[in-house]
Design a protein around this motif. Sequence first.
Motif, mmCIF file in Angstrom:
data_model
loop_
_atom_site.group_PDB
_atom_site.id
_atom_site.type_symbol
_atom_site.label_atom_id
_atom_site.label_comp_id
_atom_site.label_asym_id
_atom_site.label_seq_id
_atom_site.Cartn_x
_atom_site.Cartn_y
_atom_site.Cartn_z
ATOM 1 N N ALA A 210 0.836 -1.208 0.000
ATOM 2 C CA ALA A 210 0.000 0.000 0.000
ATOM 3 C C ALA A 210 0.870 1.257 0.000
ATOM 4 C CB ALA A 210 -0.929 0.000 1.209
ATOM 5 N N LEU A 211 1.928 1.241 0.811
ATOM 6 C CA LEU A 211 2.852 2.390 0.857
ATOM 7 C C LEU A 211 3.552 2.574 -0.488
ATOM 8 C CD1 LEU A 211 4.454 1.946 4.403
ATOM 9 C CD2 LEU A 211 3.164 3.936 3.616
ATOM 10 N N THR A 212 3.978 1.467 -1.084
ATOM 11 C CA THR A 212 4.652 1.525 -2.391
ATOM 12 C C THR A 212 3.708 2.045 -3.467
ATOM 13 O OG1 THR A 212 6.040 -0.335 -1.749
ATOM 14 C CG2 THR A 212 5.940 0.167 -4.100
ATOM 15 N N ALA A 213 2.460 1.535 -3.472
ATOM 16 C CA ALA A 213 1.469 1.967 -4.464
ATOM 17 C C ALA A 213 1.182 3.464 -4.312
ATOM 18 C CB ALA A 213 0.187 1.158 -4.303
ATOM 19 N N ALA A 214 1.065 3.937 -3.066
ATOM 20 C CA ALA A 214 0.803 5.355 -2.818
ATOM 21 C C ALA A 214 1.977 6.215 -3.282
ATOM 22 C CB ALA A 214 0.538 5.581 -1.333
ATOM 23 N N GLU A 215 3.194 5.694 -3.103
ATOM 24 C CA GLU A 215 4.399 6.420 -3.537
ATOM 25 C C GLU A 215 4.504 6.501 -5.054
ATOM 26 O OE1 GLU A 215 8.294 6.712 -0.808
ATOM 27 O OE2 GLU A 215 8.038 4.833 -1.869
ATOM 28 N N THR A 216 4.006 5.450 -5.732
ATOM 29 C CA THR A 216 4.161 5.391 -7.194
ATOM 30 C C THR A 216 3.011 6.062 -7.946
ATOM 31 O OG1 THR A 216 3.197 3.169 -7.171
ATOM 32 C CG2 THR A 216 5.589 3.303 -7.194
ATOM 33 N N GLY A 217 2.121 6.758 -7.221
ATOM 34 C CA GLY A 217 1.143 7.581 -7.914
ATOM 35 C C GLY A 217 -0.298 7.125 -7.843
ATOM 36 N N LEU A 218 -0.597 6.068 -7.073
ATOM 37 C CA LEU A 218 -1.992 5.664 -6.893
ATOM 38 C C LEU A 218 -2.560 6.329 -5.640
ATOM 39 C CD1 LEU A 218 -1.155 3.330 -8.904
ATOM 40 C CD2 LEU A 218 -2.726 1.893 -7.641
ATOM 41 N N LEU A 219 -3.868 6.535 -5.637
ATOM 42 C CA LEU A 219 -4.555 6.957 -4.416
ATOM 43 C C LEU A 219 -5.067 5.683 -3.761
ATOM 44 C CD1 LEU A 219 -5.669 9.159 -2.551
ATOM 45 C CD2 LEU A 219 -7.664 9.334 -4.048
ATOM 46 N N VAL A 220 -4.557 5.383 -2.555
ATOM 47 C CA VAL A 220 -4.887 4.132 -1.864
ATOM 48 C C VAL A 220 -5.730 4.434 -0.629
ATOM 49 C CG1 VAL A 220 -3.959 2.063 -0.734
ATOM 50 C CG2 VAL A 220 -2.722 3.092 -2.662
ATOM 51 N N PHE A 221 -6.901 3.799 -0.548
ATOM 52 C CA PHE A 221 -7.732 3.862 0.657
ATOM 53 C C PHE A 221 -7.623 2.534 1.382
ATOM 54 C CE2 PHE A 221 -10.081 6.806 -2.207
ATOM 55 C CZ PHE A 221 -10.002 7.947 -1.430
ATOM 56 N N GLY A 222 -7.447 2.581 2.698
ATOM 57 C CA GLY A 222 -7.352 1.341 3.467
ATOM 58 C C GLY A 222 -8.009 1.498 4.825
ATOM 59 N N THR A 223 -8.229 0.372 5.508
ATOM 60 C CA THR A 223 -8.799 0.423 6.858
ATOM 61 C C THR A 223 -7.876 -0.278 7.855
ATOM 62 O OG1 THR A 223 -10.045 -1.661 6.781
ATOM 63 C CG2 THR A 223 -11.128 0.278 5.875
ATOM 64 N N LEU A 224 -7.933 0.205 9.086
ATOM 65 C CA LEU A 224 -7.200 -0.404 10.210
ATOM 66 C C LEU A 224 -8.099 -0.382 11.433
ATOM 67 C CD1 LEU A 224 -3.675 1.287 10.049
ATOM 68 C CD2 LEU A 224 -4.073 -1.138 9.802
ATOM 69 N N HIS A 225 -7.866 -1.318 12.356
ATOM 70 C CA HIS A 225 -8.669 -1.364 13.593
ATOM 71 C C HIS A 225 -8.005 -0.558 14.699
ATOM 72 C CE1 HIS A 225 -11.553 -4.255 12.067
ATOM 73 N NE2 HIS A 225 -10.557 -4.941 11.578
ATOM 74 N N THR A 226 -7.779 0.728 14.434
ATOM 75 C CA THR A 226 -7.197 1.605 15.467
ATOM 76 C C THR A 226 -8.209 2.702 15.795
ATOM 77 O OG1 THR A 226 -6.053 2.676 13.612
ATOM 78 C CG2 THR A 226 -4.736 1.248 15.013
ATOM 79 N N ASN A 227 -8.101 3.271 17.017
ATOM 80 C CA ASN A 227 -9.140 4.196 17.487
ATOM 81 C C ASN A 227 -8.883 5.660 17.187
ATOM 82 O OD1 ASN A 227 -10.455 2.012 18.448
ATOM 83 N ND2 ASN A 227 -10.043 2.380 20.611
ATOM 84 N N ASN A 228 -7.630 6.017 16.902
ATOM 85 C CA ASN A 228 -7.354 7.422 16.608
ATOM 86 C C ASN A 228 -6.143 7.542 15.685
ATOM 87 O OD1 ASN A 228 -4.940 7.405 18.297
ATOM 88 N ND2 ASN A 228 -6.305 7.505 20.067
ATOM 89 N N ALA A 229 -5.864 8.774 15.258
ATOM 90 C CA ALA A 229 -4.832 9.010 14.244
ATOM 91 C C ALA A 229 -3.435 8.628 14.748
ATOM 92 C CB ALA A 229 -4.859 10.474 13.825
ATOM 93 N N ARG A 230 -3.142 8.978 16.000
ATOM 94 C CA ARG A 230 -1.804 8.679 16.543
ATOM 95 C C ARG A 230 -1.537 7.173 16.558
ATOM 96 N NH1 ARG A 230 0.476 9.773 22.697
ATOM 97 N NH2 ARG A 230 2.322 8.488 22.415
ATOM 98 N N LYS A 231 -2.520 6.397 17.062
ATOM 99 C CA LYS A 231 -2.345 4.941 17.115
ATOM 100 C C LYS A 231 -2.220 4.346 15.714
ATOM 101 C CE LYS A 231 -4.736 3.973 21.474
ATOM 102 N NZ LYS A 231 -6.004 3.509 22.056
#
Length: 358
Positions: free
Chosen positions: A215-236
């Motif tokens: 996902a990080l590589t795809a975002a770096e190479t020019g794609l817009l990547v949307f993803g989900t994580l089970h975390t409660n806030n931005a810092r975590k």
Amino acid sequence: MAVIDQLFRHLIELGGSDLHLSEGQPPKVRVHGGVKTISDQILTTDYMEEMLTGICEPRAWEKFMARGDLDFAYEMDEHSRFRCNYFKQQNGLGAVFRIIPTKIATLEQLGIPQVVKRFGEMRSGLVLVTGPTGSGKSTTLAALIDYINSNFSRHIITVEEPIEFVHRNKKSVITQREVPIQTPTFADGLRASLREDADIVLVGEMRDLETISLALTAAETGLLVFGTLHTNNARKTVDRLVDVFPSDQQSQVRTMLSASLRGVVAQLLMKKADGKGRVAVNEVLVATPAVAAIIREGATQKLTDVITGGAAYGMQFMDQAIWDNLKSENVTPMEAYMKSIDKTRFKKYLSAEEAAGL
């Protein structure tokens, strides 16, 4: 008509979100956050098998019996679609079914902050929608994809397990792929999207190192990547992304993330004070030069100050969103207290009995 359809119809009539079936127990539904029994009938092995096999492909049933878990989607009719999870439990078989609305709500209808639309207008980078299970992440992402689909000409690929919201092509072309039916894993689907002329990729769950790295590589190479994580806030969320990697790679990952992260939308659902449904509350982090510098340094404890002081960029701190809902009497003081990060801020609004019961 499948045997289980009558229970689904009952769930819809009650305005519930989930149907819980467990061998040795009566059927139960979740309505506005609480779980209640809907029948005295104890579910037997034979009846459970009859209901579960009635909506499941034989090949998938074999896989479930071998592995003990199964995820798929079932469409009862054009208005009723369900996300199904089968599992084995102490007394035998079990299953949970979540209603998937067939009509995709807009970001406005969901009460999502307007700044989130800006993430859909970007051409590259990583945007994460996070929150605990059942907090409406999929619903928010579906609304964001629908906003893009209605306003921009893009090729959008979704990799999901299972496909929940079905998108029809509007201005965009949408390709939806289901794990493990059309692609073996999230990582495989994401890797393939790099060769499929995609503008935007939605990854249903970023739960392992390989998927996060891709996902990080795809975002770096020019794609817009949307993803989900089970975390409660931005810092975590930022900490989780970095901590997945071995310690000798974390400095490089922080640099990559600081360059590619566009924003984090953390979400919680709170019970409404009138008992009629739930309301979404969001924390929003918008990537700025200050945010990028903090991520590069690994000083994520500073993100809280940036978010609380970043209203001009559309940023919003979770406790502030909870406070706004409490102030407008949308939620009760007890609900605000339970969902907040800084409990002391909300404790003074509890009744004497509530405070004594903590």
